[in-house]
Design a protein around this motif. Structure first.
Motif, PDB file in Angstrom:
ATOM      1  N   ILE A  57       0.836  -1.205   0.000  1.00  0.00           N
ATOM      2  CA  ILE A  57       0.000   0.000   0.000  1.00  0.00           C
ATOM      3  C   ILE A  57       0.870   1.253   0.000  1.00  0.00           C
ATOM      4  O   ILE A  57       0.587   2.226  -0.727  1.00  0.00           O
ATOM      5  CB  ILE A  57      -0.951  -0.004   1.207  1.00  0.00           C
ATOM      6  CG1 ILE A  57      -1.962  -1.161   1.090  1.00  0.00           C
ATOM      7  CG2 ILE A  57      -1.666   1.330   1.335  1.00  0.00           C
ATOM      8  CD1 ILE A  57      -2.920  -1.056  -0.069  1.00  0.00           C
ATOM      9  N   PHE A  66      -3.388   6.266  -5.487  1.00  0.00           N
ATOM     10  CA  PHE A  66      -4.562   6.738  -4.761  1.00  0.00           C
ATOM     11  C   PHE A  66      -4.778   8.246  -4.900  1.00  0.00           C
ATOM     12  O   PHE A  66      -5.803   8.776  -4.463  1.00  0.00           O
ATOM     13  CB  PHE A  66      -4.452   6.385  -3.272  1.00  0.00           C
ATOM     14  CG  PHE A  66      -4.180   4.934  -3.026  1.00  0.00           C
ATOM     15  CD1 PHE A  66      -5.114   3.969  -3.364  1.00  0.00           C
ATOM     16  CD2 PHE A  66      -2.980   4.521  -2.463  1.00  0.00           C
ATOM     17  CE1 PHE A  66      -4.878   2.622  -3.142  1.00  0.00           C
ATOM     18  CE2 PHE A  66      -2.724   3.180  -2.223  1.00  0.00           C
ATOM     19  CZ  PHE A  66      -3.672   2.223  -2.573  1.00  0.00           C
ATOM     20  N   GLU A  75     -12.033  -5.020  -6.565  1.00  0.00           N
ATOM     21  CA  GLU A  75     -10.957  -5.904  -6.132  1.00  0.00           C
ATOM     22  C   GLU A  75     -11.341  -7.355  -6.386  1.00  0.00           C
ATOM     23  O   GLU A  75     -12.418  -7.803  -5.995  1.00  0.00           O
ATOM     24  CB  GLU A  75     -10.624  -5.704  -4.651  1.00  0.00           C
ATOM     25  CG  GLU A  75      -9.443  -6.541  -4.196  1.00  0.00           C
ATOM     26  CD  GLU A  75      -8.952  -6.199  -2.796  1.00  0.00           C
ATOM     27  OE1 GLU A  75      -8.083  -6.939  -2.285  1.00  0.00           O
ATOM     28  OE2 GLU A  75      -9.432  -5.211  -2.211  1.00  0.00           O
ATOM     29  N   TYR A  83      -6.055  -5.962   2.165  1.00  0.00           N
ATOM     30  CA  TYR A  83      -5.715  -4.882   1.234  1.00  0.00           C
ATOM     31  C   TYR A  83      -6.893  -3.934   1.070  1.00  0.00           C
ATOM     32  O   TYR A  83      -6.715  -2.719   0.915  1.00  0.00           O
ATOM     33  CB  TYR A  83      -5.297  -5.457  -0.122  1.00  0.00           C
ATOM     34  CG  TYR A  83      -3.972  -6.166  -0.080  1.00  0.00           C
ATOM     35  CD1 TYR A  83      -2.784  -5.471  -0.273  1.00  0.00           C
ATOM     36  CD2 TYR A  83      -3.902  -7.535   0.177  1.00  0.00           C
ATOM     37  CE1 TYR A  83      -1.561  -6.115  -0.216  1.00  0.00           C
ATOM     38  CE2 TYR A  83      -2.684  -8.193   0.236  1.00  0.00           C
ATOM     39  CZ  TYR A  83      -1.516  -7.482   0.050  1.00  0.00           C
ATOM     40  OH  TYR A  83      -0.297  -8.124   0.109  1.00  0.00           O
ATOM     41  N   THR A  87      -6.773   0.042   1.606  1.00  0.00           N
ATOM     42  CA  THR A  87      -7.132   0.889   0.464  1.00  0.00           C
ATOM     43  C   THR A  87      -8.145   1.940   0.894  1.00  0.00           C
ATOM     44  O   THR A  87      -8.051   3.121   0.502  1.00  0.00           O
ATOM     45  CB  THR A  87      -7.710   0.035  -0.677  1.00  0.00           C
ATOM     46  OG1 THR A  87      -6.702  -0.852  -1.161  1.00  0.00           O
ATOM     47  CG2 THR A  87      -8.200   0.912  -1.831  1.00  0.00           C
ATOM     48  N   GLU A  90      -6.764   4.965   2.318  1.00  0.00           N
ATOM     49  CA  GLU A  90      -6.041   5.824   1.384  1.00  0.00           C
ATOM     50  C   GLU A  90      -6.968   6.655   0.509  1.00  0.00           C
ATOM     51  O   GLU A  90      -6.581   7.704   0.010  1.00  0.00           O
ATOM     52  CB  GLU A  90      -5.137   4.979   0.489  1.00  0.00           C
ATOM     53  CG  GLU A  90      -4.059   4.197   1.220  1.00  0.00           C
ATOM     54  CD  GLU A  90      -2.996   5.095   1.823  1.00  0.00           C
ATOM     55  OE1 GLU A  90      -2.783   6.203   1.293  1.00  0.00           O
ATOM     56  OE2 GLU A  90      -2.377   4.688   2.834  1.00  0.00           O
ATOM     57  N   TYR A  96     -17.304   0.253  -4.000  1.00  0.00           N
ATOM     58  CA  TYR A  96     -16.196  -0.704  -3.934  1.00  0.00           C
ATOM     59  C   TYR A  96     -16.772  -2.088  -4.206  1.00  0.00           C
ATOM     60  O   TYR A  96     -17.507  -2.634  -3.394  1.00  0.00           O
ATOM     61  CB  TYR A  96     -15.538  -0.659  -2.560  1.00  0.00           C
ATOM     62  CG  TYR A  96     -14.129  -1.236  -2.493  1.00  0.00           C
ATOM     63  CD1 TYR A  96     -13.859  -2.565  -2.811  1.00  0.00           C
ATOM     64  CD2 TYR A  96     -13.062  -0.432  -2.093  1.00  0.00           C
ATOM     65  CE1 TYR A  96     -12.583  -3.076  -2.744  1.00  0.00           C
ATOM     66  CE2 TYR A  96     -11.766  -0.936  -2.032  1.00  0.00           C
ATOM     67  CZ  TYR A  96     -11.528  -2.254  -2.347  1.00  0.00           C
ATOM     68  OH  TYR A  96     -10.253  -2.760  -2.275  1.00  0.00           O
ATOM     69  N   GLN A 137      -7.929  -3.863  -8.786  1.00  0.00           N
ATOM     70  CA  GLN A 137      -6.753  -4.436  -8.153  1.00  0.00           C
ATOM     71  C   GLN A 137      -6.984  -5.886  -7.732  1.00  0.00           C
ATOM     72  O   GLN A 137      -8.122  -6.314  -7.512  1.00  0.00           O
ATOM     73  CB  GLN A 137      -6.321  -3.604  -6.947  1.00  0.00           C
ATOM     74  CG  GLN A 137      -7.339  -3.498  -5.824  1.00  0.00           C
ATOM     75  CD  GLN A 137      -6.792  -2.695  -4.653  1.00  0.00           C
ATOM     76  OE1 GLN A 137      -5.600  -2.367  -4.577  1.00  0.00           O
ATOM     77  NE2 GLN A 137      -7.658  -2.381  -3.707  1.00  0.00           N
TER      78      GLN A 137
END
Length: 238
Positions: A57, A66, A75, A83, A87, A90, A96, A137
């Protein structure tokens, strides 16, 4: 079975038997007993790589991944969410999405972080529209599945990423496989697990994504198991 530390899970043998690599109930109990977060427990105790998640990260932050404040993040295979959680510290995406085959972990992430769990067959991102995601990601995923499973996901990742968006994932490239490292993987007991670790040629990734309108922006090594994995950052051209 749960009281004795075992979970009953459905395994898809096509993925090399990795579905039950991090069992939900047993891992949650062990992390609590060790007074560690789930992510720290997995890094420190299960994987023997303290700080590995935060290292990745931090590197992505340095590379500006980011900085664009992605509004939509997707993801693949978040598993425990180690993670995912970092994330979200950030950036603050409005949406999401996750594609996770282990339903106990998926349900936990939905309940804990309010993410959107998409139906998954383990090889596509069919529920996500074209050109709709700012950051796609996958961490510690493509070194646990076969070549074709990873490749099929690569096409999907490029499809759903919007022009100007980024794609981040790690693979065990030839950069990670000098003779001493190969010997370490081959000789250290318990290092392998089904299809893990799976190698992927770096240039194959770079060339394939180039045909999909994506350019390699950066790469760096991150700890994994007895050695390392290479994190690649691609940008989709506008």
């Amino acid at each position: 079975m749960g009281r004795t530390g075992f979970d009953i899970v459905r395994t898809n043998n096509n993925r090399g038997g990795v579905d039950d690599f991090i069992p939900f109930e047993a891992t949650m109990r062990a992390a609590r007993a060790a007074s560690l977060s789930v992510g720290d427990y997995i890094d420190e105790v299960m994987n023997g790589t303290p700080g590995a998640t935060q290292f990745t990260i931090d590197e992505l932050r340095t590379l500006g991944v980011f900085a664009a404040n992605p509004d939509t993040v997707l993801e693949i295979g978040p598993g425990s969410g180690r993670y995912l959680e970092k994330t979200l510290k950030e950036c603050s995406p409005g949406r999401y999405e996750i594609y996770e085959t282990a339903s106990p972990w998926s349900d936990h992430l939905v309940d804990t972080f309010g993410v959107v769990a998409q139906p998954t067959a383990g090889c596509s991102l069919a529920s996500t529209p074209d050109d709709s995601v700012d950051l796609v990601q996958a961490h510690k995923v493509f070194n646990t599945v076969t070549f074709l499973y990873a490749s099929r996901y690569f096409f999907e990742m490029a499809r759903v990423t919007r022009p100007g968006g980024r794609i981040v994932f790690d693979v065990m490239t030839e950069t990670c496989l000098d003779p001493a490292t190969v010997r370490a993987w081959a000789t250290k007991g318990g290092a392998g697990h089904g299809s893990y670790p799976a190698a992927m040629p770096r240039q194959t990734c770079v060339d394939l994504f180039a045909t999909l309108g994506c350019s390699l922006e950066a790469g760096f090594l991150a700890p994994m198991g007895v050695a390392s994995t290479e994190v690649l950052v691609f940008g989709k051209r506008a």
